[in-house]
Design a protein around this motif. Sequence first.
Motif, PDB file in Angstrom:
ATOM      1  N   TYR A 855     -42.001  70.876 -14.653  1.00  0.00           N
ATOM      2  CA  TYR A 855     -40.764  70.954 -15.504  1.00  0.00           C
ATOM      3  C   TYR A 855     -40.004  69.624 -15.245  1.00  0.00           C
ATOM      4  N   TYR A 856     -39.934  69.158 -14.037  1.00  0.00           N
ATOM      5  CA  TYR A 856     -39.345  67.651 -13.644  1.00  0.00           C
ATOM      6  C   TYR A 856     -40.108  66.690 -14.574  1.00  0.00           C
ATOM      7  N   LEU A 857     -41.208  66.877 -14.586  1.00  0.00           N
ATOM      8  CA  LEU A 857     -42.072  65.759 -15.429  1.00  0.00           C
ATOM      9  C   LEU A 857     -41.886  65.936 -17.015  1.00  0.00           C
ATOM     10  N   GLN A 858     -41.647  67.326 -17.288  1.00  0.00           N
ATOM     11  CA  GLN A 858     -41.411  67.520 -18.566  1.00  0.00           C
ATOM     12  C   GLN A 858     -39.991  67.126 -19.189  1.00  0.00           C
ATOM     13  N   ALA A 859     -38.945  67.244 -18.299  1.00  0.00           N
ATOM     14  CA  ALA A 859     -37.834  66.968 -18.591  1.00  0.00           C
ATOM     15  C   ALA A 859     -37.614  65.221 -18.865  1.00  0.00           C
ATOM     16  N   GLY A 860     -38.462  64.408 -18.054  1.00  0.00           N
ATOM     17  CA  GLY A 860     -38.395  62.913 -17.992  1.00  0.00           C
ATOM     18  C   GLY A 860     -39.343  62.602 -19.287  1.00  0.00           C
ATOM     19  N   ALA A 861     -40.199  63.475 -19.606  1.00  0.00           N
ATOM     20  CA  ALA A 861     -40.893  63.163 -20.850  1.00  0.00           C
ATOM     21  C   ALA A 861     -40.263  63.240 -22.178  1.00  0.00           C
ATOM     22  N   VAL A 862     -39.657  64.277 -22.365  1.00  0.00           N
ATOM     23  CA  VAL A 862     -38.872  64.791 -23.471  1.00  0.00           C
ATOM     24  C   VAL A 862     -37.749  63.721 -23.929  1.00  0.00           C
ATOM     25  N   CYS A 863     -37.240  62.932 -22.671  1.00  0.00           N
ATOM     26  CA  CYS A 863     -36.220  62.167 -23.037  1.00  0.00           C
ATOM     27  C   CYS A 863     -36.370  60.750 -22.859  1.00  0.00           C
ATOM     28  N   SER A 864     -37.869  60.331 -22.929  1.00  0.00           N
ATOM     29  CA  SER A 864     -38.404  59.158 -22.775  1.00  0.00           C
ATOM     30  C   SER A 864     -39.476  58.889 -23.530  1.00  0.00           C
ATOM     31  N   ASP A 865     -39.607  59.680 -24.673  1.00  0.00           N
ATOM     32  CA  ASP A 865     -40.940  59.336 -25.702  1.00  0.00           C
ATOM     33  C   ASP A 865     -42.161  59.333 -24.925  1.00  0.00           C
TER      34      ASP A 865
END
Length: 995
Positions: A855-865
Motif C-alpha cells: 500500500y505504501y508503493l500503491q500510494a506513491g504509484a497513483v499520485c505519480s503516474d
Amino acid sequence: MSAEAADREAATSSRPCTPPQTSWFEFVLEEALLEQHLQKPSPDPPPVQLIVQFLEQASKPSVNEQNQVQPPPDNKRNRILKLLALKVAAHLKWDLDVLEKSLSVPVLNMLLNELLCISKVPPGTKHVDVDLSSLPPTTAMAILLYNRWAIRTIVQSSFPVKQVKPGPPQLNVMNQMQQEKELTENILKVLKEQAADSILVLEGALKLNKDLYVHTIRTLDLLAMEPGMVNGETESSTAGLKISAEEIQCQVCYDLGAIYFQQGSTNVAVHEKAKEKFFKTKELIAKNGSSSLHFTIDEERLAGYCQACEVLTSSSDDSPQQATPYSRIHSCMKSGNYQDLVKIFLDDNLTLSLPEQFRQSVLRELFQKAQQGNDALDEVCFKVCVCNTVCDVLQGRTIDIQFCQLFLKPSKEKIDFLLEVCSGSINLENASEALKRKMAAFLKNLCLDMEDLQFVFMISSHELFIKLLKDDERKLLIDQMRKRSPRINLCTKPVTSFYDIPASASVNIGQLEHQLILSVDPWRIRQILIELHGMTSERQFWTISNKWEVPNVYGSVILGIKDSLTRDLVYILMAKGLHCCAIKDFVHAKQLFAACLELVTEFSPKLRQVMLNEMLLLDIYTHEAGPGASGERPPSDLISRVRGYLEMRVPDIPLRQVIAEECVAFLLNWCENEYLTMQVPLPLVQTNPYVKLGQLLAATCKELPGPKESRRTAKDLWEVVVQICSVSNQHKRGNDGRVSLIKHRESTLGIMYRSELLSFIKKLREPLVLTTILSLFVKLHNVREDIVNDIAAEHISIWPSSIPNLQSVDFEAVAVTVKELVSYALTINANNHFWLIIQADIYFATNQYSAALHYYLQAGAVCSDFFNKMVPPDVYTDQVIKRMIKCCSLLNCHTQVAILCQFLREVDYKTAFKALQEQNSHDAMDSYYEYIWDVTILEYLTYLHHKRGETDKRQIAIKAIGQTELNASNPEEVLQLAAQRRKKKFLQAMAKLYF
C-alpha cells in the motif's frame, strides 16, 4: 533490413557484458560434434535448441580494456557460430512450423537475417524492389522464407495467448522477460510496417513458374569455403534442397490467405482475396497430395478457413440449395430473417450438422442484441434456446442454465413450441431406443418440475409423450406427482384438454396463492385477492409467505385496518415494494408503492404520509444508483423533499430511522453543508441524532478549506464521537467477595451506538466528509497511551490531542472501526493516496510488513503516474520512508533498505551500511546496484566486496560508480536528474514485486 537492425540493437543492450572465453580449438571441436549430433536418431538436446545456443554466443557484446560495452565483433569465431546455427536450420529443412514452435520471435528474426546475409541479399535493399526471377534460386528462396515468416508472425500475433502463471517474483528473471517482450514488440512493429511489402513479394512469387533451392549443410559449407566468390558463380548457388514450384505456390497461397483473412476484420472486401487463396491451396493439395518434404499444412484449419470465407463472402443471390447452413444462418442474422433462422436450427436437430459451440455463439449474439433494447428478439432467443436444449438432450449433454431461466415463467405458447421442437427433432420410426429414452426422460422431468397443472397436462396428453412412455411409466409419474402435492387429483388416462378435468376449490386456492406470491403487478395482486376473498373469508392472505416483512412501526397501523381485503392488499403491496427496493428493482417498487399510496389516500392520512416517506426513500435510492453514480446532481425538487422530510412535524406518524439516516447522508454526499449548518431547525438537531451528527460533520468540512481550520466545531464533533466510542463500566461482586469490572461495548452514553455510526458512515461518498471522519478516528486511535506506531492522516491536526478519561474509551473497537472505514473508503476511491497511506500504516502497526509495502508503493504509484513523475513530498514523508525501510529490513531485503535510505532528506548512512553488511538477504542484491545514486554508499559497497573477496560484485559496484552522470563535478540539475531516474526505476521494480 530494419527489423534486423532493431534486433541487433536490442540484443546488444540486453546481454550481460562478459568477454568471450572459448578458444579456437573448442570451436573446431564444437563443429565436429554438431555433425555427429545431427546424425543421431533423437539428439539431446533437440537440434532446434542448438540454434538458440549458437546465436546467443554469437551476439554477446564484448567489453574493452576501458570497461566499455562494444557490439559483437565480426570475427571468425562469431561467423562460425552463425554458420552452425544455419546448419541446424538446414538440417530441419527450414521447416517454419518446427522453427516457430521452438524459437522466439527475436531468435528466429536473427536466424533468417543471417540466411539473407549469407545468401548475398544486399543489406538495406527493399525486397519488393528486387526481381525474384533474376536472382539465383537460393537467394530468391531466402527472401521468400523471410517474408513468409514475417506474414505468419503478424497473423500469429493477432491470436489470443494464454497467460502463463508466474512463479515467485525474481527481479532478474522478470527483467529478462520484460526485455524479451519489448524486443518482440519492436520487431512486430517493424514487420507490420513492412507487411504491405511482404504481401507484394509473396504475390510476385506466385508468378514464378520455376523450382527453387534452399540451402543445405553442404551448400553452407561451400559458401563458407568461398566467401569471396560472387553468388551464382559457384555450385553452392544452384545446389541445395529442391523445392518444386507447386510446393512453393501451395505454401505461399496459404500464408497469403491467412493474412488476407486477418485484414478482413477491418476490410470486408479482402475476404474475397482470402477465399481465392485458400481454395487455390485446396486445389494444389488435392493435385499434389498433402505429403511434402518442405512444408505441412493443417488441413483441418484450412477447411475452417474455407468454411468461414464461404460464409463471409456469401451473397443474397446464392441459391438455398448451394448455400451451406453456416452461410444461411449468417444471411438470416444479417437480414433479420429470424423465422428462417429458427427453421434452420429446427431442421438441424435431425441432421446434427452444426457444432454445439456454433449454436451457442449464435444464441449469445441474439441475447446481446435483445439486451440492447430489441424486445422483439426475446421470443427468437427462447425458440433458438429450445432448439439447442432439445439437441443437447438427444446428444446426452446437460441442459443449459439459460433454458431453465427462460422456463421459470412458462406459458401455453412456450409449451406448444417446445412440443413442436421435440416432435420435429426425433423420427420415432427410425430412432434408436437410447434416443427415445433420452427424449422420454426429458419430458418426464419437465412434468415433475412444472407447478401449473394446465401445462403438465399439455405435455402428458401430447402424442409424442404417449408414444414414448409406457402405461406403467405414466402411472409411476402420476404417483410421484401425487406425493409431491397431495391436492392434485390426476387421472391415469391421457386427456385431450385440461379444461375437461374438474378442479377442487383447494386446488384453485393453492394456484391463486402461488400466483400471488410470484406477481409484482399491483393490479394483478388486487384481482387475485378479490378472487381469494370470494372463495373464503377465513384466511389472512398476508401471512401466506414468510418473505413478506413490514417494519413493526408500520405493521401495527396496517393490521388495524378493519376491512380484511384492504388490510391484505395494503400489507402485501408494501411488503413486495420493500422487497423490490432491497433487491434494487426500483421500477416495480415504484409501481407497488404508487398503487399503495392511491389506495390508502382514500381512508388513512397517517398511512398516506408513510407511503410518501417510503417513496422519498425510493427516489433517493433510484438517483444514487442511477444518475448520481455518474456524478449528476439530484434535481432541486428531490433536495426540497429531503429537507421537508427532516423538518416534518406531523404528530403520530410512524417513522423509520433509516429514512432520516439516508436523508442526512444524501445531503452530505451532495455538499448541502450550508443547509445542514445554518438552516436546520434547532429542535430537529436536538431530537434526531443523525441530523446532529450531519450538522457537526457539515460544519467541520465547511471550515476545513479555511486558513485557520477552526477547531470549535471539530471539538464538538470529537466529543460526540468519543462519547459514542466510550464504554459504560459496572462493578460486580463475585462469589469470592472480589469486585470485578464489566465493560459494555455498545453503551448508551452517546447519541447512537457505534454500529449505527459505522452503518451511517458507510452511506457517505463525498471524499472530504469521509476524510474528515476517517482522520477523527485515526486521531482517536493515536491518543491511546500504549500505542507504538502512530497512523498518519490528512487534517489530523484539527482534533484535540488528549482525552480526560482514557479508560472510558473502547480502543479495541476504535481500531476495528478504523480498519473498516479505510476498507470502505478505498471502495469509493481506490486511488486516494492519503487513504492508501492510512491502510499501509494499519498493516505496519499490525506487523504485516509485506502488505504495508504494497500500500505504501500503491500510494506513491497513483499520485505519480506509476512513478513516471516525482512522488509528492507530502505523500512520501520521512516517516513513510522510514517505515518502508523497516518493512524491508524485517523482510530481510537489505539491499532495498540501503537504497531507500537515499530517499530521506538526510541520507541515513548508518542504517544503509549496517544493512549492506548483512549477507543473508532475500532480495536481488547486486542487481539493485544500478538504482544507487549516492556515491558514498557505492564506495562502501566497493570496499565491502573487496574485503570479502567478491570480485564479480565489486566489478558491478565499480561499473555503477563509474557512470558519468554520478560525477560529483556535474551541475546539481544533472545529479538530481540522475537520482530521480534511479528512484523511478527502483520504485517501479519494487511495485512489480509487491503488486
